[in-house]
Design a protein around this motif. Sequence first.
Motif, PDB file in Angstrom:
ATOM      1  N   GLY A   8       0.803  -1.210   0.000  1.00 24.72           N
ATOM      2  CA  GLY A   8       0.000   0.000   0.000  1.00 24.72           C
ATOM      3  C   GLY A   8       0.839   1.265   0.000  1.00 24.72           C
ATOM      4  N   PRO A   9       0.189   2.426  -0.057  1.00 22.26           N
ATOM      5  CA  PRO A   9       0.920   3.690  -0.139  1.00 22.26           C
ATOM      6  C   PRO A   9       1.771   3.954   1.099  1.00 22.26           C
ATOM      7  N   ASN A  10       2.934   4.522   0.858  1.00 18.13           N
ATOM      8  CA  ASN A  10       3.864   4.934   1.918  1.00 18.13           C
ATOM      9  C   ASN A  10       4.436   3.774   2.731  1.00 18.13           C
ATOM     10  N   VAL A  11       4.390   2.579   2.202  1.00 17.38           N
ATOM     11  CA  VAL A  11       5.060   1.447   2.863  1.00 17.38           C
ATOM     12  C   VAL A  11       6.568   1.648   2.783  1.00 17.38           C
ATOM     13  N   LEU A  68      10.795  -4.207   9.299  1.00 13.10           N
ATOM     14  CA  LEU A  68      12.202  -4.209   9.685  1.00 13.10           C
ATOM     15  C   LEU A  68      13.025  -5.168   8.832  1.00 13.10           C
ATOM     16  N   PRO A  69      14.363  -5.028   8.855  1.00  8.48           N
ATOM     17  CA  PRO A  69      15.227  -5.817   7.973  1.00  8.48           C
ATOM     18  C   PRO A  69      15.073  -7.328   8.169  1.00  8.48           C
ATOM     19  N   GLY A  70      15.088  -8.037   7.064  1.00  9.02           N
ATOM     20  CA  GLY A  70      15.137  -9.492   7.096  1.00  9.02           C
ATOM     21  C   GLY A  70      13.867 -10.186   7.511  1.00  9.02           C
ATOM     22  N   ARG A  71      12.799  -9.447   7.742  1.00 10.34           N
ATOM     23  CA  ARG A  71      11.538 -10.076   8.162  1.00 10.34           C
ATOM     24  C   ARG A  71      10.869 -10.730   6.960  1.00 10.34           C
ATOM     25  N   THR A  72      10.112 -11.792   7.210  1.00  8.97           N
ATOM     26  CA  THR A  72       9.338 -12.475   6.181  1.00  8.97           C
ATOM     27  C   THR A  72       7.863 -12.306   6.480  1.00  8.97           C
ATOM     28  N   ILE A  73       7.129 -11.822   5.490  1.00 12.09           N
ATOM     29  CA  ILE A  73       5.671 -11.723   5.585  1.00 12.09           C
ATOM     30  C   ILE A  73       5.112 -12.916   4.825  1.00 12.09           C
ATOM     31  N   GLY A  74       4.438 -13.822   5.519  1.00 14.25           N
ATOM     32  CA  GLY A  74       4.020 -15.091   4.931  1.00 14.25           C
ATOM     33  C   GLY A  74       2.941 -14.965   3.871  1.00 14.25           C
ATOM     34  N   ARG A  75       2.723 -16.040   3.144  1.00 13.06           N
ATOM     35  CA  ARG A  75       1.699 -16.104   2.099  1.00 13.06           C
ATOM     36  C   ARG A  75       0.333 -15.707   2.650  1.00 13.06           C
ATOM     37  N   ASN A  81       1.314   2.948   5.101  1.00 17.45           N
ATOM     38  CA  ASN A  81       2.182   3.486   6.159  1.00 17.45           C
ATOM     39  C   ASN A  81       2.795   2.413   7.064  1.00 17.45           C
ATOM     40  N   VAL A  82       2.921   1.211   6.564  1.00 12.91           N
ATOM     41  CA  VAL A  82       3.563   0.129   7.320  1.00 12.91           C
ATOM     42  C   VAL A  82       5.081   0.229   7.175  1.00 12.91           C
ATOM     43  N   THR A  83       5.793  -0.083   8.258  1.00 14.74           N
ATOM     44  CA  THR A  83       7.254  -0.216   8.228  1.00 14.74           C
ATOM     45  C   THR A  83       7.609  -1.660   8.542  1.00 14.74           C
ATOM     46  N   ALA A  88       1.223  -0.380  10.880  1.00 19.50           N
ATOM     47  CA  ALA A  88       1.927  -1.362  11.705  1.00 19.50           C
ATOM     48  C   ALA A  88       3.443  -1.241  11.534  1.00 19.50           C
ATOM     49  N   VAL A  89       4.164  -1.662  12.574  1.00 17.26           N
ATOM     50  CA  VAL A  89       5.621  -1.790  12.510  1.00 17.26           C
ATOM     51  C   VAL A  89       5.943  -3.262  12.720  1.00 17.26           C
ATOM     52  N   VAL A  90       6.428  -3.900  11.657  1.00 17.11           N
ATOM     53  CA  VAL A  90       6.656  -5.347  11.676  1.00 17.11           C
ATOM     54  C   VAL A  90       8.076  -5.611  12.157  1.00 17.11           C
ATOM     55  N   THR A  91       8.199  -6.165  13.368  1.00 16.60           N
ATOM     56  CA  THR A  91       9.507  -6.443  13.967  1.00 16.60           C
ATOM     57  C   THR A  91       9.855  -7.919  13.952  1.00 16.60           C
ATOM     58  N   LYS A  92       8.856  -8.787  13.676  1.00 22.31           N
ATOM     59  CA  LYS A  92       9.073 -10.232  13.640  1.00 22.31           C
ATOM     60  C   LYS A  92       8.423 -10.802  12.388  1.00 22.31           C
ATOM     61  N   ASP A  93       8.807 -12.031  12.031  1.00 21.80           N
ATOM     62  CA  ASP A  93       8.181 -12.690  10.894  1.00 21.80           C
ATOM     63  C   ASP A  93       6.677 -12.810  11.116  1.00 21.80           C
ATOM     64  N   VAL A  94       5.923 -12.730  10.026  1.00 19.48           N
ATOM     65  CA  VAL A  94       4.468 -12.872  10.069  1.00 19.48           C
ATOM     66  C   VAL A  94       4.101 -14.204   9.432  1.00 19.48           C
ATOM     67  N   GLU A  95       3.355 -15.017  10.149  1.00 19.77           N
ATOM     68  CA  GLU A  95       3.021 -16.350   9.667  1.00 19.77           C
ATOM     69  C   GLU A  95       2.045 -16.302   8.496  1.00 19.77           C
ATOM     70  N   GLU A  96       2.042 -17.366   7.726  1.00 20.49           N
ATOM     71  CA  GLU A  96       1.141 -17.491   6.593  1.00 20.49           C
ATOM     72  C   GLU A  96      -0.305 -17.279   7.034  1.00 20.49           C
ATOM     73  N   GLY A  97      -1.012 -16.411   6.331  1.00 21.20           N
ATOM     74  CA  GLY A  97      -2.429 -16.193   6.590  1.00 21.20           C
ATOM     75  C   GLY A  97      -2.750 -15.354   7.805  1.00 21.20           C
ATOM     76  N   SER A  98      -1.744 -14.904   8.527  1.00 23.34           N
ATOM     77  CA  SER A  98      -1.983 -14.144   9.747  1.00 23.34           C
ATOM     78  C   SER A  98      -2.382 -12.708   9.424  1.00 23.34           C
ATOM     79  N   VAL A  99      -3.272 -12.161  10.253  1.00 20.14           N
ATOM     80  CA  VAL A  99      -3.622 -10.747  10.180  1.00 20.14           C
ATOM     81  C   VAL A  99      -2.967 -10.067  11.376  1.00 20.14           C
ATOM     82  N   VAL A 100      -2.102  -9.086  11.120  1.00 19.36           N
ATOM     83  CA  VAL A 100      -1.369  -8.429  12.195  1.00 19.36           C
ATOM     84  C   VAL A 100      -1.610  -6.931  12.145  1.00 19.36           C
ATOM     85  N   ALA A 101      -1.465  -6.289  13.306  1.00 15.09           N
ATOM     86  CA  ALA A 101      -1.626  -4.843  13.385  1.00 15.09           C
ATOM     87  C   ALA A 101      -0.889  -4.333  14.612  1.00 15.09           C
TER      88      ALA A 101
END
Length: 208
Positions: free
Chosen positions: A120-123, A158-165, A154-156, A173-186
């Motif tokens: 999305g915009p400003n990622v 962090l380095p080396g993180r994986t956002i799952g399928r 406007n999501v940030t 959101a600020v993603v500091t850890k890997d996000v599992e497949e199908g997970s909704v995070v905020a």
Amino acid sequence: MKESAVVYGNVTIGKNASIGEFCVIGVPPAGKAEGELETVIGDNAVIRSHTVIYAGNNIGDNLNTGHHVTIRESNTIGDNVSIGSLSCIEHHIRIEDGVRIHSQVFVPEYSVLKTDCWLGPNVVLTNAKYPRSRNVKQTLAGPVICEHAKIGANVTVLPGRTIGRHALVGAGAVVTKDVEEGSVVAGNPARSISHIRNIGEYEIEEGE
């Protein structure tokens, strides 16, 4: 192609391309001579005004850029990729088929954007754990955004993180850890709040 556009040597552009005013294609990066790196852009490209594409890119069919897009050198970009206005794509990045990058997005070196993901915009994706630190250039690691993942405005990340399928990252959101497949995070830091299958607007087809 508009008369104000500049195309350097060793650039191949496919059929039916539309190149807007003041575009620059194939500009050599620092340390390279004009034409030293081959640049290939496939058929049906729509490259809007003031876009700059450096040399050494291998880009598939149906590229679509907004205005003032920058694509640095030595990237591999698949078919049907859209990059919104004022976005910056750094070098040595892999962008697979069907990726959608909205306006004012930053994608740093060594990132991987897999098939049909959406930013999305400003990622802002990042690749330096400790900017300006000793040996930072040797430890850069861009995020991996997996197939069909969606990253809100406007999501940030962090380095080396994986956002799952099929994952969905909520706006801001600020993603500091890997996000599992199908997970909704905020949130900040981003935490799991649901699963994509619980959101009626999204359907996952068999085999995706």
